[in-house]
Design an enzyme around this catalytic site. Structure first.
Site, mmCIF file in Angstrom:
data_model
loop_
_atom_site.group_PDB
_atom_site.id
_atom_site.type_symbol
_atom_site.label_atom_id
_atom_site.label_comp_id
_atom_site.label_asym_id
_atom_site.label_seq_id
_atom_site.Cartn_x
_atom_site.Cartn_y
_atom_site.Cartn_z
ATOM 1 N N LYS A 1 0.845 -1.282 0.035
ATOM 2 C CA LYS A 1 0.073 -0.151 -0.113
ATOM 3 C C LYS A 1 0.994 1.234 0.011
ATOM 4 C CE LYS A 1 -3.358 -2.419 2.462
ATOM 5 N NZ LYS A 1 -4.479 -2.458 1.308
ATOM 6 N N CYS A 2 1.692 1.386 -0.966
ATOM 7 C CA CYS A 2 2.892 2.393 -0.934
ATOM 8 C C CYS A 2 2.850 2.978 -2.350
ATOM 9 C CB CYS A 2 4.163 1.577 -0.965
ATOM 10 S SG CYS A 2 5.842 2.875 -0.819
ATOM 11 N N GLY A 3 3.219 4.094 -2.453
ATOM 12 C CA GLY A 3 3.350 5.022 -3.598
ATOM 13 C C GLY A 3 4.276 4.258 -4.622
#
Length: 167
Positions: free
Chosen positions: A41-43
């Site tokens: 759930k990271c850019g």
């Protein structure tokens, strides 16, 4: 008088696999390894696609890519082992080895990541997800890249090519 300890290499460490069991890095002695701390759930999560491309392209030449999910930065890997595995397979077709979730920074950091930080210096400590560590055939840290450097970046591919060609 104490005898000095021989210098450790990455081959002295072991990771737990996401699906269970152990992954001793000594299994990859003689092969370069690209180790990456990952999060779902990271850019930077779309880098999974390029990591899979690196694995597919270089696997036949001996490179091993290993993902190490961690929840250390922004709680961006909250899932269970099953959720992480399903996410990676469904969204990015990940087929490279994935370690069980671990810590890469702070006092609970996995010993391998403490060793990497010692070898690479203070700036090499992961400060976010998707730091990349290239370990040579001899188990020594060759170089490292921050999150913003994508896996298919020319600098990363050049370093991988060098690691593959080295004896």
């Amino acid at each position: 008088m104490d005898m000095p300890m021989p210098q450790q290499t990455a081959h002295d460490y072991s990771l737990d696999l996401l699906e269970g069991g152990a992954l001793p890095l000594s299994r990859y002695a003689g092969q370069p390894v690209l180790l990456v701390n990952t999060a779902s759930k990271c850019g930077f999560t779309p880098q999974y696609e390029e990591l899979q491309a690196v694995w597919s392209h270089y696997r036949g030449r001996g490179l091993v890519v290993i993902g190490t999910p961690c929840n250390d930065f922004g709680r961006q890997e909250p899932g269970s082992a099953e959720e992480i595995q399903a996410f990676c397979a469904r969204n990015y077709g990940v087929s490279f080895p994935m370690a069980a979730k671990l810590h890469v920074s702070g006092p609970e950091a996995h010993p391998l990541y403490r060793w990497l930080a010692q070898q690479g210096g203070v700036l090499s400590k992961p400060r976010w997800n998707f730091y990349k560590y290239l370990i040579g055939r001899d188990g020594r840290l060759q170089t490292w890249f921050t999150s913003v450097t994508k896996p298919m970046n020319h600098r990363v591919r050049t370093a991988i090519d060098r690691a593959i060609l080295s004896e």
